[in-house]
Design an enzyme around this catalytic site. Structure first.
Site, mmCIF file in Angstrom:
data_model
loop_
_atom_site.group_PDB
_atom_site.id
_atom_site.type_symbol
_atom_site.label_atom_id
_atom_site.label_comp_id
_atom_site.label_asym_id
_atom_site.label_seq_id
_atom_site.Cartn_x
_atom_site.Cartn_y
_atom_site.Cartn_z
ATOM 1 N N GLY A 40 -7.319 -5.737 5.033
ATOM 2 C CA GLY A 40 -6.178 -5.401 4.183
ATOM 3 C C GLY A 40 -6.057 -3.932 3.840
ATOM 4 O O GLY A 40 -5.141 -3.524 3.122
ATOM 5 N N GLY A 42 -5.295 -1.591 5.872
ATOM 6 C CA GLY A 42 -4.200 -0.983 6.630
ATOM 7 C C GLY A 42 -4.593 -0.543 8.038
ATOM 8 O O GLY A 42 -3.872 0.241 8.654
ATOM 9 N N LYS A 43 -5.689 -1.077 8.561
ATOM 10 C CA LYS A 43 -6.181 -0.645 9.881
ATOM 11 C C LYS A 43 -5.146 -0.916 10.990
ATOM 12 O O LYS A 43 -4.842 -0.030 11.786
ATOM 13 C CB LYS A 43 -7.498 -1.369 10.240
ATOM 14 N N ASP A 67 -8.782 -8.320 15.198
ATOM 15 C CA ASP A 67 -8.169 -9.648 15.112
ATOM 16 C C ASP A 67 -7.702 -10.118 16.493
ATOM 17 O O ASP A 67 -7.932 -11.254 16.894
ATOM 18 C CB ASP A 67 -6.934 -9.578 14.191
ATOM 19 N N ASN A 87 -19.763 -8.069 18.427
ATOM 20 C CA ASN A 87 -18.326 -7.767 18.463
ATOM 21 C C ASN A 87 -18.109 -6.252 18.587
ATOM 22 O O ASN A 87 -17.386 -5.774 19.471
ATOM 23 C CB ASN A 87 -17.710 -8.302 17.162
ATOM 24 N N SER A 111 -15.598 -3.367 11.245
ATOM 25 C CA SER A 111 -16.868 -2.703 11.625
ATOM 26 C C SER A 111 -17.646 -2.289 10.374
ATOM 27 O O SER A 111 -17.800 -1.101 10.105
ATOM 28 C CB SER A 111 -16.613 -1.508 12.550
ATOM 29 N N GLY A 160 -19.244 -15.320 3.458
ATOM 30 C CA GLY A 160 -19.543 -14.079 4.176
ATOM 31 C C GLY A 160 -18.305 -13.257 4.444
ATOM 32 O O GLY A 160 -18.139 -12.713 5.544
HETATM 33 N N1 PPS Z 1 -15.733 -13.522 6.944
HETATM 34 C C1 PPS Z 1 -14.803 -12.642 7.289
HETATM 35 N N2 PPS Z 1 -14.961 -11.321 6.954
HETATM 36 C C2 PPS Z 1 -14.014 -10.423 7.311
HETATM 37 N N3 PPS Z 1 -12.887 -10.723 8.009
HETATM 38 C C3 PPS Z 1 -12.694 -12.006 8.371
HETATM 39 C C4 PPS Z 1 -13.641 -13.012 8.010
HETATM 40 N N4 PPS Z 1 -13.175 -14.197 8.499
HETATM 41 C C5 PPS Z 1 -12.009 -13.945 9.114
HETATM 42 N N5 PPS Z 1 -11.725 -12.636 9.050
HETATM 43 C C6 PPS Z 1 -10.546 -12.043 9.722
HETATM 44 O O1 PPS Z 1 -11.075 -11.364 10.845
HETATM 45 C C7 PPS Z 1 -10.596 -10.034 10.914
HETATM 46 C C8 PPS Z 1 -11.747 -9.042 11.124
HETATM 47 O O2 PPS Z 1 -12.182 -9.041 12.421
HETATM 48 P P1 PPS Z 1 -13.055 -7.832 12.935
HETATM 49 O O3 PPS Z 1 -13.377 -8.127 14.356
HETATM 50 O O4 PPS Z 1 -12.346 -6.555 12.634
HETATM 51 O O5 PPS Z 1 -14.370 -7.935 12.029
HETATM 52 S S1 PPS Z 1 -15.776 -7.227 12.223
HETATM 53 O O6 PPS Z 1 -15.517 -5.827 12.587
HETATM 54 O O7 PPS Z 1 -16.513 -7.930 13.266
HETATM 55 O O8 PPS Z 1 -16.470 -7.360 10.918
HETATM 56 C C9 PPS Z 1 -9.977 -9.727 9.574
HETATM 57 O O9 PPS Z 1 -8.803 -9.029 9.929
HETATM 58 P P2 PPS Z 1 -8.252 -7.762 9.086
HETATM 59 O O10 PPS Z 1 -7.737 -8.341 7.811
HETATM 60 O O11 PPS Z 1 -7.167 -7.233 9.978
HETATM 61 O O12 PPS Z 1 -9.355 -6.770 8.891
HETATM 62 C C10 PPS Z 1 -9.730 -11.072 8.926
HETATM 63 O O13 PPS Z 1 -8.384 -11.428 9.110
HETATM 64 N N1 ADP Z 2 0.107 2.656 4.045
HETATM 65 C C1 ADP Z 2 0.533 1.475 3.599
HETATM 66 N N2 ADP Z 2 1.387 1.417 2.571
HETATM 67 C C2 ADP Z 2 1.823 0.208 2.114
HETATM 68 N N3 ADP Z 2 1.456 -0.988 2.622
HETATM 69 C C3 ADP Z 2 0.593 -0.971 3.650
HETATM 70 C C4 ADP Z 2 0.097 0.243 4.189
HETATM 71 N N4 ADP Z 2 -0.758 -0.051 5.189
HETATM 72 C C5 ADP Z 2 -0.765 -1.395 5.275
HETATM 73 N N5 ADP Z 2 0.040 -1.948 4.361
HETATM 74 C C6 ADP Z 2 0.267 -3.399 4.171
HETATM 75 O O1 ADP Z 2 -0.996 -3.943 3.793
HETATM 76 C C7 ADP Z 2 -1.198 -5.174 4.440
HETATM 77 C C8 ADP Z 2 -2.495 -5.102 5.243
HETATM 78 O O2 ADP Z 2 -2.315 -4.190 6.293
HETATM 79 P P1 ADP Z 2 -3.043 -4.382 7.680
HETATM 80 O O3 ADP Z 2 -2.638 -3.246 8.549
HETATM 81 O O4 ADP Z 2 -2.818 -5.761 8.199
HETATM 82 O O5 ADP Z 2 -4.585 -4.225 7.245
HETATM 83 P P2 ADP Z 2 -5.919 -4.554 8.021
HETATM 84 O O6 ADP Z 2 -5.602 -4.463 9.495
HETATM 85 O O7 ADP Z 2 -6.886 -3.492 7.589
HETATM 86 O O8 ADP Z 2 -6.317 -5.922 7.581
HETATM 87 C C9 ADP Z 2 0.024 -5.450 5.294
HETATM 88 O O9 ADP Z 2 0.889 -6.300 4.568
HETATM 89 C C10 ADP Z 2 0.652 -4.083 5.462
HETATM 90 O O10 ADP Z 2 2.051 -4.133 5.600
#
Ligand code: PPS
Ligand code: ADP
Length: 208
Positions: A40, A42-43, A67, A87, A111, A160
Site C-alpha cells: 500500500g 505505492g510501489k 503481485d 521470491n 522485499s 505473517g
Molecule cells: N503475508 C503477506 N505479507 C505481505 N503481502 C502479502 C501477504 N499476503 C499477500 N500479500 C500480497 O502480496 C503482495 C506482496 O508480494 P511481494 O512478492 O511483493 O512480497 S515479498 O517481496 O515477497 O515480501 C502484496 O502486494 P502489495 O500490496 O502490492 O505490496 C499483497 O497484496
Molecule cells: N502518490 C500517491 N498519492 C495518492 N495515492 C496513491 C499514491 N500512490 C499510490 N496511491 C494509492 O495507494 C494505493 C496503494 O498503491 P499501490 O501502488 O497499489 O501500492 P503497493 O504496490 O505498494 O501495494 C492505491 O489505491 C493507489 O491508488
C-alpha cells in the site's frame, strides 16, 4: 567447465552481440530500479508512472511487479521468510537479465528483508542498482488498504503480514527515498519525476 549450485559440467557461452551493443541500439544504459516498501505504500503506482514517463521520453523499460510475478514465475511461493527470500532471489536474477538486455528494469516488491535486497544489489555493478525506498508510514498504507489485506491481517485472518506481524527492514543506504512532505504524499508524477531526475543525472537515459 564449472560446478555451480546443483549443476555440474556447465559452460558459459559468450554471444557476439553484447550489452554495450544493445545499449547503443537503445541509446540508454541498462540498470535495475528496485522499489521497496510496505504493502500500500505505492510501489505499483510508482512503477507504472515511471514506466509511462520513461516510455514517453523514448526509453525502454519493463516492470517486474511482485503481485504479478506471483501469478506465474513465483506462483509456487508463499510468504514464509524462506519463500520471500526465494521470491526476491528469482526476481533479482531476472532483473539482472533485463539490465543486461539494456533495459531499465523496474522491480516493485515489498522485499522486506535487507539481506535479500543487498543480495540482488550484489548481482550487478553497484551503480546499476538503484534502490528506491517508498518510506510511507504504516498508518497511511493501512488507511489506503485497497485490497482489504490489512483489515484481514488485523483480524488475524492473514498471518505473517508485513508491517503487522512480519518485519519490514528499511534500507540503510538507498539511492532514493520518497516520503511525505508536511504530511502530504507526493503525487505519482512527482514520485516518478524524482526517479527520472536521478536516472538522468547518472546518465542512464542516454548511451555512454
Ligand atoms: N503475508 C503477506 N505479507 C505481505 N503481502 C502479502 C501477504 N499476503 C499477500 N500479500 C500480497 O502480496 C503482495 C506482496 O508480494 P511481494 O512478492 O511483493 O512480497 S515479498 O517481496 O515477497 O515480501 C502484496 O502486494 P502489495 O500490496 O502490492 O505490496 C499483497 O497484496
Ligand atoms: N502518490 C500517491 N498519492 C495518492 N495515492 C496513491 C499514491 N500512490 C499510490 N496511491 C494509492 O495507494 C494505493 C496503494 O498503491 P499501490 O501502488 O497499489 O501500492 P503497493 O504496490 O505498494 O501495494 C492505491 O489505491 C493507489 O491508488
Amino acid at each position: 567447465m564449472a560446478t555451480l549450485g546443483n549443476s555440474t559440467n556447465i559452460f558459459w557461452h559468450e554471444c557476439p552481440v553484447g550489452k554495450v551493443d544493445r545499449q547503443k541500439l537503445l541509446n540508454q544504459q541498462g540498470c535495475v530500479v528496485w522499489i521497496t516498501g510496505l504493502s500500500g505504500s505505492g510501489k505499483s503506482t510508482l512503477a507504472c508512472s515511471l514506466g509511462r514517463e520513461l516510455h514517453s521520453r523514448g526509453n525502454l523499460s519493463y516492470v517486474l511487479d511482485g503481485d504479478n510475478l506471483r501469478h506465474g514465475l513465483n506462483k509456487n511461493l508463499g510468504f514464509s521468510p524462506e519463500d520471500r527470500t526465494e521470491n526476491i532471489r528469482r526476481v533479482g536474477e531476472v532483473a539482472k537479465l533485463f539490465a543486461d538486455a539494456g533495459l531499465i528494469c523496474i522491480a516493485s516488491l515489498i522485499s522486506p528483508y535487507r539481506k535479500d535486497r543487498n543480495a540482488c544489489r550484489a548481482l550487478l555493478p553497484d551503480a546499476n542498482f538503484v534502490e528506491v525506498f517508498l518510506n510511507m508510514p504504516l498508518e497511511l498504507c493501512e488507511g489506503r488498504d485497497p485490497k482489504g489485506l490489512y483489515k484481514l491481517a488485523r483480524a488475524g485472518k492473514i498471518k505473517g503480514f508485513t508491517g503487522i506481524d512480519d518485519p519490514y527492514e528499511p534500507p540503510l543506504n538507498c539511492e532514493i527515498e520518497i516520503k511525505q512532505k508536511d504530511g502530504v504524499c507526493p503525487t505519482p508524477n512527482e514520485m516518478a519525476g524524482q526517479v527520472v531526475s536521478y536516472l538522468e543525472d547518472k546518465g542512464f537515459l542516454h548511451a555512454q
